[in-house]
Design an enzyme around this catalytic site. Structure first.
Site, mmCIF file in Angstrom:
data_model
loop_
_atom_site.group_PDB
_atom_site.id
_atom_site.type_symbol
_atom_site.label_atom_id
_atom_site.label_comp_id
_atom_site.label_asym_id
_atom_site.label_seq_id
_atom_site.Cartn_x
_atom_site.Cartn_y
_atom_site.Cartn_z
ATOM 1 N N LYS A 176 -1.935 -11.647 -4.417
ATOM 2 C CA LYS A 176 -1.698 -10.633 -3.393
ATOM 3 C C LYS A 176 -0.827 -9.499 -3.923
ATOM 4 O O LYS A 176 -1.067 -8.321 -3.624
ATOM 5 C CB LYS A 176 -1.037 -11.267 -2.164
ATOM 6 C CG LYS A 176 -0.739 -10.272 -1.030
ATOM 7 C CD LYS A 176 -2.017 -9.605 -0.510
ATOM 8 C CE LYS A 176 -1.728 -8.458 0.460
ATOM 9 N NZ LYS A 176 -1.018 -8.881 1.661
ATOM 10 N N LYS A 245 7.712 -2.177 -0.421
ATOM 11 C CA LYS A 245 8.229 -3.511 -0.716
ATOM 12 C C LYS A 245 7.294 -4.258 -1.658
ATOM 13 O O LYS A 245 7.736 -4.887 -2.626
ATOM 14 C CB LYS A 245 8.428 -4.295 0.593
ATOM 15 C CG LYS A 245 8.987 -5.701 0.420
ATOM 16 C CD LYS A 245 7.919 -6.776 0.395
ATOM 17 C CE LYS A 245 7.236 -6.915 1.743
ATOM 18 N NZ LYS A 245 6.249 -8.041 1.726
#
Length: 299
Positions: A176, A245
């Site tokens: 991911k 992030k």
């Protein structure tokens, strides 16, 4: 109704993604209990039919299967570790499915601790945004042992349209991070392509159509530009803060593993610098409006 294979499912984190997954599970006949520190999120989930509990302890006790949809690895660590987390409760083994975009090494660390208590942790971060969560068409990148993933499949099949088992625990979170680093980079290269094409006299619409018929196409040209950028909608449900992030996670992972990524590193610098122009709450597709050659200017 409680599914005999999974029992009642507890969803921890009822934001855009967690709430969408809870709704999908309810629609597919699962019994769902939810918890979130936000009263607003609790209210939205309750209005959708989710049973809300006052604290994590109650959710841990009631739910053999637990889904996490949290902002960061630190939030996951707090929910699973320590005296107040799952690891601090003397209960029968639980199956934990972590859909957070988290850190693979943290996931492996938590797995080692929880497994000694009989609990099972698999990482199943998702792509597809709130729309995918609400429709049950998420792309899921799953890390875990074969038997553990097989046990989680009733839940994964409800939530995901594309499910790929990519390796042992932690592998899903690694994939991911790589995926989102590519998305972040593709948004930048696509915005450059549009600036170049329009400067050369080609309309954005014609450029996108041609690229999508050729080898230069990507999810950014096929989905993001038509759906959220060209029409000015910018309402994907995924924010600049979340993507920044994720880019930081990719940069940190590359540093930790000593992998040189000069192109991606430049993309990371551009995303970091965008904080001066675009707030964390802005849609992440708005990065396409930034001109990196003119600080603070929009293209």
């Amino acid at each position: 109704m409680s599914n005999p294979e999974t029992g009642t499912i507890g969803v921890v984190g009822l934001g855009n993604m967690g709430l969408g997954m809870a709704r999908t599970l309810l629609r597919d006949g699962f019994s769902v209990i939810g918890f979130d520190v936000s009263m607003e999120c609790q209210a939205k989930a309750a209005a959708s039919g989710v049973t809300i509990v006052a604290g994590l302890s109650e959710l841990f006790e009631a739910c053999p299967t637990i889904i996490l949809s949290l902002p960061t690895a630190n939030h996951v660590r707090k929910v699973l570790g320590g005296d107040e987390g799952l690891g601090g409760h003397d209960i029968d083994p639980r199956l934990v499915i972590d859909t957070t975009t988290s850190e693979p090494d943290v996931t492996r660390e938590l797995d080692a601790v929880l497994r000694m208590q009989g609990h099972i942790l698999i990482d199943a971060p998702v792509s597809g945004g709130p729309a995918g969560a609400n429709s049950g068409n998420l792309t899921m990148m799953v890390g875990g042992g074969d038997a553990d993933v097989a046990r989680a499949m009733p839940v994964l099949n409800s939530l995901g349209g594309k499910i790929t088992h990519v390796g042992p625990v932690g592998a899903g979170h690694a994939v991911k991070i790589v995926n989102n680093m590519l998305v972040a980079s593709h948004l930048l290269t696509m915005s450059e392509a549009v600036r170049l094409g329009t400067a050369a006299g080609v309309t954005t619409e014609n450029l996108i159509a041609a690229l999508n018929a050729g080898s230069g196409r990507s999810a950014i040209s096929e989905v993001n530009y038509p759906k959220w950028v060209m029409n000015g909608a910018f309402d994907s449900g995924f924010t600049m803060g979340l993507m920044r992030k994720d880019v930081r996670l990719a940069m940190a992972l590359a540093k930790d593993k000593k992998v040189a990524m000069p192109v991606s590193e430049l993309a990371g610098q551009i995303w970091a610098a965008s904080e001066e122009l675009l707030s964390d709450n802005a849609d992440f597709n708005r990065i396409t409006e930034c001109d990196p050659t003119h600080k603070g200017a929009k293209s």
